[in-house]
Design a protein around this motif. Structure first.
Motif, mmCIF file in Angstrom:
data_model
loop_
_atom_site.group_PDB
_atom_site.id
_atom_site.type_symbol
_atom_site.label_atom_id
_atom_site.label_comp_id
_atom_site.label_asym_id
_atom_site.label_seq_id
_atom_site.Cartn_x
_atom_site.Cartn_y
_atom_site.Cartn_z
ATOM 1 N N LYS A 156 21.356 10.704 -29.655
ATOM 2 C CA LYS A 156 21.195 9.427 -30.318
ATOM 3 C C LYS A 156 19.778 8.858 -30.190
ATOM 4 C CE LYS A 156 23.773 5.134 -30.265
ATOM 5 N NZ LYS A 156 23.675 4.185 -30.913
ATOM 6 N N ASP A 157 19.176 9.073 -29.019
ATOM 7 C CA ASP A 157 17.922 8.387 -28.742
ATOM 8 C C ASP A 157 16.764 9.390 -28.677
ATOM 9 O OD1 ASP A 157 15.732 7.130 -27.362
ATOM 10 O OD2 ASP A 157 17.136 5.539 -26.764
ATOM 11 N N LYS A 158 15.747 9.152 -29.494
ATOM 12 C CA LYS A 158 14.624 10.102 -29.567
ATOM 13 C C LYS A 158 13.920 10.236 -28.214
ATOM 14 C CE LYS A 158 13.445 9.220 -34.410
ATOM 15 N NZ LYS A 158 12.503 8.516 -35.292
ATOM 16 N N GLU A 159 13.820 9.135 -27.483
ATOM 17 C CA GLU A 159 13.102 9.194 -26.197
ATOM 18 C C GLU A 159 13.869 9.997 -25.162
ATOM 19 O OE1 GLU A 159 11.698 5.334 -24.945
ATOM 20 O OE2 GLU A 159 10.732 5.043 -26.892
ATOM 21 N N VAL A 160 15.184 9.834 -25.160
ATOM 22 C CA VAL A 160 16.013 10.628 -24.240
ATOM 23 C C VAL A 160 15.875 12.114 -24.587
ATOM 24 C CG1 VAL A 160 18.375 11.073 -23.450
ATOM 25 C CG2 VAL A 160 17.627 8.714 -23.887
ATOM 26 N N ILE A 161 15.861 12.405 -25.883
ATOM 27 C CA ILE A 161 15.706 13.801 -26.320
ATOM 28 C C ILE A 161 14.380 14.369 -25.812
ATOM 29 C CG2 ILE A 161 15.367 15.283 -28.347
ATOM 30 C CD1 ILE A 161 17.384 13.483 -29.833
ATOM 31 N N GLN A 162 13.342 13.561 -25.904
ATOM 32 C CA GLN A 162 12.029 14.025 -25.425
ATOM 33 C C GLN A 162 12.038 14.294 -23.932
ATOM 34 O OE1 GLN A 162 9.087 11.228 -26.724
ATOM 35 N NE2 GLN A 162 8.866 12.223 -28.731
ATOM 36 N N ASP A 163 12.726 13.424 -23.178
ATOM 37 C CA ASP A 163 12.848 13.643 -21.731
ATOM 38 C C ASP A 163 13.556 14.956 -21.443
ATOM 39 O OD1 ASP A 163 11.549 11.467 -20.848
ATOM 40 O OD2 ASP A 163 13.344 10.214 -20.555
ATOM 41 N N ILE A 164 14.629 15.191 -22.176
ATOM 42 C CA ILE A 164 15.374 16.438 -21.973
ATOM 43 C C ILE A 164 14.456 17.627 -22.243
ATOM 44 C CG2 ILE A 164 17.304 17.855 -22.820
ATOM 45 C CD1 ILE A 164 18.708 15.139 -23.547
ATOM 46 N N GLU A 165 13.718 17.529 -23.358
ATOM 47 C CA GLU A 165 12.846 18.641 -23.736
ATOM 48 C C GLU A 165 11.807 18.936 -22.652
ATOM 49 O OE1 GLU A 165 10.281 18.133 -27.107
ATOM 50 O OE2 GLU A 165 10.097 20.287 -27.415
ATOM 51 N N ARG A 166 11.256 17.866 -22.103
ATOM 52 C CA ARG A 166 10.243 18.050 -21.055
ATOM 53 C C ARG A 166 10.786 18.784 -19.842
ATOM 54 N NH1 ARG A 166 7.680 13.229 -22.895
ATOM 55 N NH2 ARG A 166 9.260 11.911 -21.964
ATOM 56 N N ASN A 167 12.083 18.649 -19.617
ATOM 57 C CA ASN A 167 12.669 19.252 -18.419
ATOM 58 C C ASN A 167 13.284 20.628 -18.648
ATOM 59 O OD1 ASN A 167 12.051 17.224 -16.463
ATOM 60 N ND2 ASN A 167 13.443 15.893 -17.602
ATOM 61 N N ILE A 168 13.138 21.137 -19.852
ATOM 62 C CA ILE A 168 13.613 22.506 -20.103
ATOM 63 C C ILE A 168 12.532 23.477 -19.637
ATOM 64 C CG2 ILE A 168 14.203 24.182 -21.898
ATOM 65 C CD1 ILE A 168 15.417 21.886 -23.488
ATOM 66 N N LYS A 169 12.926 24.438 -18.837
ATOM 67 C CA LYS A 169 11.950 25.431 -18.362
ATOM 68 C C LYS A 169 12.328 26.789 -18.946
ATOM 69 C CE LYS A 169 9.935 22.652 -15.194
ATOM 70 N NZ LYS A 169 10.119 21.462 -16.078
ATOM 71 N N ILE A 170 11.421 27.343 -19.700
ATOM 72 C CA ILE A 170 11.687 28.658 -20.278
ATOM 73 C C ILE A 170 10.816 29.680 -19.564
ATOM 74 C CG2 ILE A 170 11.744 30.060 -22.387
ATOM 75 C CD1 ILE A 170 12.036 27.462 -23.962
ATOM 76 N N ASP A 171 11.470 30.696 -19.052
ATOM 77 C CA ASP A 171 10.753 31.743 -18.329
ATOM 78 C C ASP A 171 10.510 32.891 -19.318
ATOM 79 O OD1 ASP A 171 9.691 33.317 -16.428
ATOM 80 O OD2 ASP A 171 11.592 33.786 -15.415
ATOM 81 N N TYR A 172 9.242 33.154 -19.608
ATOM 82 C CA TYR A 172 8.907 34.189 -20.588
ATOM 83 C C TYR A 172 8.275 35.400 -19.904
ATOM 84 C CZ TYR A 172 8.836 30.452 -24.229
ATOM 85 O OH TYR A 172 9.123 29.433 -25.095
ATOM 86 N N GLU A 173 8.513 36.559 -20.491
ATOM 87 C CA GLU A 173 7.661 37.701 -20.166
ATOM 88 C C GLU A 173 6.697 37.837 -21.343
ATOM 89 O OE1 GLU A 173 9.746 41.409 -19.670
ATOM 90 O OE2 GLU A 173 7.870 42.533 -19.914
ATOM 91 N N VAL A 174 5.438 37.528 -21.090
ATOM 92 C CA VAL A 174 4.475 37.459 -22.178
ATOM 93 C C VAL A 174 4.020 38.864 -22.567
ATOM 94 C CG1 VAL A 174 2.215 36.569 -22.857
ATOM 95 C CG2 VAL A 174 3.741 35.158 -21.460
ATOM 96 N N LEU A 175 4.081 39.144 -23.871
ATOM 97 C CA LEU A 175 3.661 40.466 -24.366
ATOM 98 C C LEU A 175 2.357 40.328 -25.157
ATOM 99 C CD1 LEU A 175 7.136 41.691 -25.673
ATOM 100 C CD2 LEU A 175 6.119 42.105 -23.419
ATOM 101 N N THR A 176 1.737 41.467 -25.432
ATOM 102 C CA THR A 176 0.474 41.433 -26.178
ATOM 103 C C THR A 176 0.754 41.190 -27.656
ATOM 104 O OG1 THR A 176 -0.332 43.072 -24.650
ATOM 105 C CG2 THR A 176 -1.666 42.685 -26.626
ATOM 106 N N PRO A 177 0.234 40.102 -28.196
ATOM 107 C CA PRO A 177 0.480 39.819 -29.610
ATOM 108 C C PRO A 177 -0.422 40.653 -30.528
ATOM 109 C CG PRO A 177 -0.872 38.096 -28.640
ATOM 110 C CD PRO A 177 -0.577 39.068 -27.534
ATOM 111 N N VAL A 178 -0.007 40.757 -31.774
ATOM 112 C CA VAL A 178 -0.818 41.447 -32.785
ATOM 113 C C VAL A 178 -1.345 40.401 -33.765
ATOM 114 C CG1 VAL A 178 -0.739 43.086 -34.719
ATOM 115 C CG2 VAL A 178 0.562 43.537 -32.627
ATOM 116 N N PHE A 179 -2.640 40.375 -33.949
ATOM 117 C CA PHE A 179 -3.222 39.486 -34.962
ATOM 118 C C PHE A 179 -3.980 40.278 -36.022
ATOM 119 C CE2 PHE A 179 -3.300 36.789 -31.016
ATOM 120 C CZ PHE A 179 -2.180 36.054 -31.363
ATOM 121 N N ALA A 180 -4.292 41.531 -35.707
ATOM 122 C CA ALA A 180 -5.065 42.345 -36.653
ATOM 123 C C ALA A 180 -4.165 42.831 -37.787
ATOM 124 C CB ALA A 180 -5.660 43.542 -35.912
ATOM 125 N N TYR A 181 -4.811 43.212 -38.886
ATOM 126 C CA TYR A 181 -4.079 43.742 -40.030
ATOM 127 C C TYR A 181 -3.822 45.222 -39.782
ATOM 128 C CZ TYR A 181 -5.235 39.494 -42.728
ATOM 129 O OH TYR A 181 -5.350 38.213 -43.188
#
Lengths: 697, 157
Positions: A101-126
């Motif tokens: 319901k409340d945008k500010e509460v949603i933002q608080d929730i978002e700030r507290n989400i922790k996503i653990d990533y395994e970072v891979l090498t991205p491709v940007f070249a053609y």
């Protein structure tokens, strides 16, 4: 009968000027929950774990596990997930929604989400080609065996953001099994079909309605299918009305843009003439293919621009990169290609020391010539008239001469363009098969029932004009509401400059048969559907045949001054001539002409967007500069009638045409002003400075 | 929270709100002035323009506390005026409206300009609306509309 081109007051002026028109963010009819998207911060990574805070009551997470159907946005290929599952492939890729319901509460929730990533090498070249097309015409191989010289240049173009002033938005309600989505969209049935697929439900359970659209330019063609799918999944889970409205930064960062391109053109020259042409178009597709293949084919088909080249070899690739997916944008591949070919024709002439204008005239396509795909230009081509008119309006010849001196820093450039009207190839017949409906009710009002969206291009006005003129009834007796899939048949998406020519043509036919069947006091319903003219043949695999039923043509002349100190460009004047068949409303077409051309000019000299390691660097309108009123010159436009037999009153496509020639016209003008060949747009002061300081030509 | 009183379209309003809230959000979410649009949220596009004591401001950049005892006119109030009628006619005749999302803000900018300068030159009009972005029209039809309004509305401004 009065001339249909005579302009009338647009039917939606009153509601828009007064602020009464209802855009998607203006719905306050029920208590909507808000949704916010949680996104990837890496261009390529594996999601190892998501640590989510416990939710307060009335707040929800929605992710891939909530999807009833297959986790893909139904577009062409099943490649783009609605919510990422185990991996992310671009910065900003959606992982889940937080709803409450409340945008500010949603933002608080978002700030507290922790996503653990395994970072891979991205491709940007053609390097990873996801789509490859090839075709040829004549015998280019022979031309490239027997030549006097080869002229070869590379051209590149940057990102362009649609920057509709109204950001993306979708809202939804649910009643039992039925979800209703209201959105800022160009294609109600694209959205509907995508939602049916994600919910794995029946047609009757999905209703899609268009809200007033605050600009689109292709940006609301395929993208809203994604937000609609996310919202539909959330509606199913939560069972309450929800709003999903982007703010500007989110919109710029994660929505589709014009594909950056690298185009190589090679000409085999024999006796000072082009004996053969080779073209290779490379588009940056971003992380998922989406419409990129279709964008590529339009670019490839435009590879010879307005010219007839007998021996041609064309290759194209869409490359997958770990960047935001690119997609539809007014012109759809043609702006990149027409920039390249227009520059190339001028550059060949310069290298051969031939007058560029005379050189280009020599190759201008004429009626009955073969197109790049061995189809036929069936209808009269009025390029010579268009060019002479534009030259006269702009005093082109005098100015070219006057600005020859290097130190004047003024220039004038002229582009010649065409645009294939409607879907490429047999798309209309095989993929769309448009249906339209007219209903006269017992109160003698006529309802236009089509899925075409008025996003500012005036389709409500023009469609009503067509029907009013045929039925000889007042405009006020015609009803054309925003499309609602519960009431209108699938007349196809509002794209590709097809709406007036194809859908308008069907509406005109329906109006004629309604006229015959008109019975006072009774309801009369008339249906029409698209039938491809028999003579149009298209071999999709080999790119052979008529790629488009008709072409619109245009000439743009642009005059610039470049500051000797800062290399800033001032556009001094702009003159254009167009053949759009027949304008259904002259002022509406002139409005398309002004606005479209300004977008094309912006693409050519002003609008800079880059990514750094997959992060878009310009995320707001302070950083991503579009032309303002002070950047814009007066524009003079002349329309020349050349009615197309199958269009309503002779109308062809008009929406994209004014954009596609903007970049080459301004780039050619700058080229003259700085006396260096331009190979890259936008032509920024930095690029000019580099060219001048390096003496590269 | 604080009680904040101001005049909205000639009516006195009093609301309990945090003075830091954006005027734009209060106008739209609480007072349903949905003709005031959010285009960028950073004061660059002008879609949320309103008149604050007769001066144009972008309501996304104005904290509610700043409007205490001041007078705000939104498009909802402005559309009741004679000046609006003249501008509306001119916008219609000149084809100045396409998608319409920038239009209410553009109307407010037109009014703010004509109030200060009833007979602006083309250049003054360009400067006057340079804080309002439009992506559809290429601006020229808007410029012609303002020019027309300044001629037809002789004496109103």
């Amino acid at each position: 009968m009065k001339d249909i081109s005579k302009s009338i007051n647009k039917v939606d002026n009153e509601e828009k000027i007064s602020g009464k028109a209802k855009y998607v963010s203006d719905y306050y009819d029920v208590d909507y929950l808000y949704a916010k998207t949680v996104r990837s911060i890496h261009p390529k990574a594996i999601i190892k774990h998501i640590d989510k805070p416990d939710l307060p009551e009335g707040y929800y997470y929605v992710d891939y596990r909530d999807i009833p159907g297959k986790n893909f946005v139904k577009i062409i290929f099943e490649d783009m997930p609605v919510f990422a599952e185990k991996e992310v492939n671009y910065v900003g890729e959606p992982i889940m929604l937080i709803v409450g319901k409340d945008k500010e509460v949603i933002q608080d929730i978002e700030r507290n989400i922790k996503i653990d990533y395994e970072v891979l090498t991205p491709v940007f070249a053609y390097k990873d080609s996801a789509v490859h097309y090839h075709f040829h015409k004549g015998d280019a191989k022979q031309a490239f065996r027997d030549y006097d010289q080869i002229i070869k240049y590379d051209y590149d173009t940057g990102y362009q953001e649609q920057l509709y002033i109204e950001p993306q938005g979708m809202l939804g309600t649910i009643d039992g099994d039925k979800v209703t989505l209201i959105g800022s969209i160009q294609c109600p049935y694209y959205v509907k079909n995508a939602v049916i697929s994600i919910l794995d439900t029946s047609e009757n359970n999905v209703r899609v309605k268009q809200a007033t659209v605050g600009g689109a330019f292709g940006g609301k063609e395929e993208f809203p299918s994604l937000t609609a799918c996310q919202l539909a999944v959330a509606l199913k889970k939560i069972n309450k009305p929800i709003k999903l409205i982007y703010d500007r930064e989110e919109d710029i960062e994660v929505t589709t843009k014009r594909h950056p391109s690298k185009i190589t053109l090679q000409a085999a020259i024999k006796n000072q003439k082009i004996a053969g042409l080779r073209c290779h178009v490379r588009l940056d597709g971003g992380a998922y293919i989406g419409l990129s293949g279709v964008v590529l084919s339009r670019a490839l088909i435009a590879s010879t621009g307005v010219y007839t080249i007998d021996h041609l070899e064309v290759n194209g690739d869409v490359y997958s990169t770990n960047t935001v997916p690119n997609g539809a944008f007014r012109g759809f591949g043609a702006p990149q290609m027409l920039f390249a070919i227009e520059m190339f024709m001028n550059h060949i002439a310069k290298d051969l020391k031939i007058d560029p204008l005379a050189f280009r005239f020599e190759y201008l396509a004429k009626q009955h010539d073969q197109t790049s795909t061995q189809g036929t230009f069936r209808d009269p081509i009025m390029m010579t008239e268009l060019i002479h008119k534009a030259m006269e309006m702009s005093s082109y010849i005098e100015k070219v001469k006057a600005y020859q001196d290097e130190n004047i820093y003024k220039g004038i450039g002229m582009s010649f363009v065409l645009h294939g009207c409607g879907f490429t190839g047999s798309g209309e017949a095989t993929h769309i098969n448009a249906k339209v409906k007219l209903k006269k009710d017992d109160q003698e009002k006529v309802h236009i029932l089509i899925a075409a969206v008025d996003m500012g291009q005036g389709v409500k006005t023009t469609m009503k004009k067509i029907v009013a003129q045929i039925l000889e009834i007042p405009l006020d007796d015609i009803v054309f509401n925003h499309p609602d899939t519960d009431f209108v048949p699938d007349s196809g998406p509002t794209v590709a400059s097809r709406t007036i020519m194809i859908v308008g043509g069907l509406v005109a036919r329906a109006a004629l048969s309604l006229k015959k069947q008109w019975t006072i006091g009774e309801e009369v319903v008339v249906d029409e559907h698209y039938q491809q003219p028999e003579y149009i043949k298209w071999d999709e695999e080999h790119f052979i045949g008529d790629a488009y039923p008709a072409y619109s043509w245009g000439v743009n002349v642009v005059e610039v001054e470049v500051s000797k100190v800062t290399y800033e460009v001032t556009i001094v004047g702009s003159w254009s001539t167009y053949d759009v068949g027949k304008a259904i409303d002259e002022r509406i077409i002139l409005g398309q002409a002004d606005g479209g051309h300004l977008q094309g000019l912006g693409f050519g000299y002003l609008e800079v967007m880059n990514h750094k390691n997959g992060h878009i660097e310009q995320k707001n309108v302070t950083d991503y500069i579009i032309p303002t009123s002070v950047d814009t010159p007066m524009m003079e436009t002349v329309l020349i009638d050349n009615p197309y037999p199958l269009g309503p009153y002779g109308a062809k496509g008009a929406g994209e045409l004014p954009l596609v020639g903007g970049a080459p016209a301004v780039a050619l003008a700058i080229e003259q002003a700085i006396n260096h060949k331009v190979h890259s747009v936008p032509v920024t002061p930095e690029k000019m400075m580099e060219m001048i300081l390096n003496g590269k030509n | 929270m604080a009680k904040i009183e101001f005049t909205l379209n000639n009516k006195i309003i009093s609301i309990d709100e945090h003075p830091n809230r954006r005027l734009l959000d209060v106008l739209r979410d609480q007072l349903l002035q949905t003709g005031v649009k959010e285009g960028c949220g950073e004061g660059e596009c002008g879609a949320c323009a309103v008149l604050l004591n007769g001066e144009i401001v972008n309501s996304c950049m104005v904290p509610l506390g700043n409007v205490l005892h001041k007078e705000i006119i939104t498009i909802e109030g402005y559309r009741e005026t004679k000046q609006y009628q003249v501008l509306k006619e001119a916008y219609s005749i000149e084809g100045a409206v396409q998608c319409g999302f920038c239009t209410p803000g553009m109307m407010i900018a037109s009014e703010a300009l004509l109030r200060k300068n009833p007979h602006p030159s083309d250049k003054e009009i360009r400067d006057g609306i340079s804080g309002n972005l439009c992506r559809c029209t290429g601006y020229n039809m808007i410029i012609k509309a303002i020019k027309r309004a300044s001629e037809e509305g002789e004496g109103l401004w």
